[in-house]
Design a protein around this motif. Structure first.
Motif, short mmCIF file in Angstrom:
data_model
loop_
_atom_site.label_atom_id
_atom_site.label_comp_id
_atom_site.label_asym_id
_atom_site.label_seq_id
_atom_site.Cartn_x
_atom_site.Cartn_y
_atom_site.Cartn_z
N MET A 29 12.90 10.01 53.00
CA MET A 29 11.62 10.57 52.87
C MET A 29 10.52 10.19 52.81
SD MET A 29 11.96 13.97 52.61
CE MET A 29 13.52 14.83 52.61
N ALA A 33 6.65 10.68 54.92
CA ALA A 33 5.61 10.84 53.90
C ALA A 33 4.45 10.15 54.80
CB ALA A 33 5.72 11.15 52.67
N MET A 70 3.53 13.98 47.66
CA MET A 70 4.48 14.97 48.46
C MET A 70 5.46 14.35 48.49
SD MET A 70 4.67 16.50 52.68
CE MET A 70 4.68 15.14 53.57
N ALA A 71 5.66 13.33 48.57
CA ALA A 71 6.65 12.24 49.25
C ALA A 71 7.61 12.24 47.72
CB ALA A 71 6.39 11.36 49.01
N MET A 74 9.50 15.71 47.79
CA MET A 74 10.94 15.99 48.51
C MET A 74 11.67 15.25 47.93
SD MET A 74 8.85 15.53 52.18
CE MET A 74 8.78 14.45 52.04
N MET A 78 15.05 17.28 47.36
CA MET A 78 16.04 17.29 48.28
C MET A 78 17.45 15.65 47.94
SD MET A 78 13.51 17.72 51.97
CE MET A 78 15.13 19.01 52.74
#
Lengths: 171, 303
Positions: A29, A33, A70-71, A74, A78
């Motif tokens: 991830m 990103a 965002m990283a 995620m 997730m």
């Protein structure tokens, strides 16, 4: 547009495509990103080559924080807590490939068939661009931006509120 | 974009910046040990260069090498648009104030990358902490800068200095100055806000697993960041090169070093801030204060 500008435009464009490709070629991830961040910075550099100084600098500035956050999200939501795990980033490969090819073909067809207006002979100076953008944001586009901004803010507050546990639990 | 980067100007700015960074290295040690050791930065640099490089086995090879260089780049890029006198910005950008922010944003990326890529728990926590810290400092910082831009009606740093001809921004918008000063401390992860590298808590945090030359580049990057931030405060709040008698460049240097010394001084006397408190204070008090500051400047401009 002179030859040097064209060279750099093509260079940054290719870099953007390469990093965009890298986004899906890694199993992590965070790497994904950060490749996306590099892709966005290359796009920002393309804006700079096209003499859209404000948009270029803004793009490069905003993406640093956005892609890092965002990283982080995620990884939180997730199944890859450390971001280093071997996660497959591609799913349903055959339908996805077909769809991507179709969309790419459609976009290319649109690009080539559109009757683009002639490029400006003289690009406004960077100062003039800042001024024009400010006038645009404060007059015609104000309602759109205010509405979008408020909507995003409400969504963020709602997301944070739903993530909180009530009543507060002891750790 | 107009360029002033003739060779003499470039050399002058480069020398001033490098000299400033050196002085900062000395000042930082002074804030810890209480004495000025002028040769120490050189000795430390040589020591780090000669030291064995220990690399974590399962590191992310690309990011591990990128992070130190990116931090140095983030620290130094802003120096290109910041003027030491009316004629010394190397690059006169119409979006200078925004560019400074853009450059500083990559300090966070560098630390997050560094912490994550070295594949150690402490380092990774340090890196992610800096991401949390970004949420706390970035909004007040950008909004405080916005108010200085409003007064100058321009994002060009030279124009912002010229707008302070009669009255420095530190007096015109003291709230904005206070917010920017604190945000600058947080951005450079200096002591009251040094959670990402917290000495004695995270075993060195985000840069725990960097040794030797990479460690040296990280330290240099951090000092460059502090230097750039001190110049930014001088340019945006302390009237830049303006002052009686002495040449402008000297005034900028003096003010910059004074700001940097105050950074280190604050760190010496204030205890570390917990990062949940930092985020809480940022959203509850700093961001509203920054908005009020914008309102205050707007009212002053309309009067």
């Amino acid at each position: 547009m002179n030859a040097l500008q064209l060279f750099f435009l093509a260079g940054f464009g290719l870099a953007a495509v390469w990093f965009g490709w890298r986004v899906f070629r890694t199993h992590s991830m965070v790497r994904s990103a950060m490749s996306l961040l590099a892709c966005m910075v290359a796009l920002g550099a393309m804006f700079l080559v096209l003499q859209a100084e404000f948009l270029g600098v803004l793009q490069i500035m905003m993406m640093a924080a956005e892609m890092s956050i965002m990283a982080f999200f995620m990884m939180m939501f997730m199944m890859d807590p450390g971001g280093l795990g071997n996660m497959n980033m591609t799913h349903q490969q055959k339908p996805a490939t077909a769809l991507s090819a179709a969309v790419a073909a459609l976009l290319l067809a649109l690009l080539l068939s559109t009757n683009w207006p002639a490029p400006l002979a003289q690009v406004p100076t960077a100062t003039q661009q800042n001024h024009d953008l400010g006038i645009e944001l404060m007059t015609r586009s104000m309602m759109i931006f205010e509405t979008a901004g408020t909507t995003i803010l409400v969504a963020m507050i709602a997301a944070a509120a739903t993530a909180l546990v009530y009543p507060p639990q002891p750790d | 974009m107009e360029n002033n980067n003739t060779l003499p100007t470039t050399l002058l700015v480069g020398l001033l910046f490098a000299g400033g960074v050196y002085a900062l290295a000395v000042l930082e040690y002074w804030s810890v040990a209480g004495r000025l050791a002028w040769a120490r930065p050189v000795r430390l640099a040589l020591k780090l260069l000669a030291r064995e490089e220990i690399k974590p086995r399962q590191r992310d090879a690309v990011f591990y090498e990128t992070a130190p260089v990116l931090l140095l780049a983030a620290g130094t890029l802003a120096a290109a648009v910041l003027p030491w006198s009316a004629s010394t910005p190397l690059l006169s950008l119409a979006t200078g104030a925004l560019f400074v922010n853009a450059a500083f944003a990559y300090a966070m990326v560098a630390l997050v990358l560094g912490g994550w890529s070295s594949n150690g728990a402490y380092a990774m926590i340090g890196g992610w902490r800096f991401l949390g810290q970004l949420l706390a400092y970035s909004m007040p910082m950008v909004m405080a800068l916005t108010a200085t831009v409003m007064r100058a009606e321009s994002m060009v740093p030279v124009q912002i200095v010229l707008s302070q001809r009669g009255l420095w921004n530190i007096v015109y918008q003291p709230v904005g100055f206070g917010l920017f000063y604190l945000a600058a401390l947080a951005l450079a992860f200096l002591p009251p806000f040094d959670l990402p590298v917290a000495a004695g808590e995270l075993a060195g945090g985000a840069w725990a697993d960097f040794t030797g030359a990479r460690r040296l580049v990280l330290r240099l990057g951090r000092l460059s960041l502090v230097m750039s931030l001190a110049v930014t405060i001088t340019v945006f709040y302390l009237g830049g090169w303006q002052g009686p008698g002495l040449p402008g460049v000297v005034w900028t240097l003096l003010k910059t070093l004074l700001v940097a010394a105050s950074f280190f001084g604050v760190g010496h006397y204030v205890s570390r801030v917990r990062y949940d408190l930092l985020l809480e204070w940022s959203w509850k008090y700093a961001t509203p204060a920054a908005l009020l500051n914008i309102l205050w400047v707007g009212i002053l401009l309309l009067l």
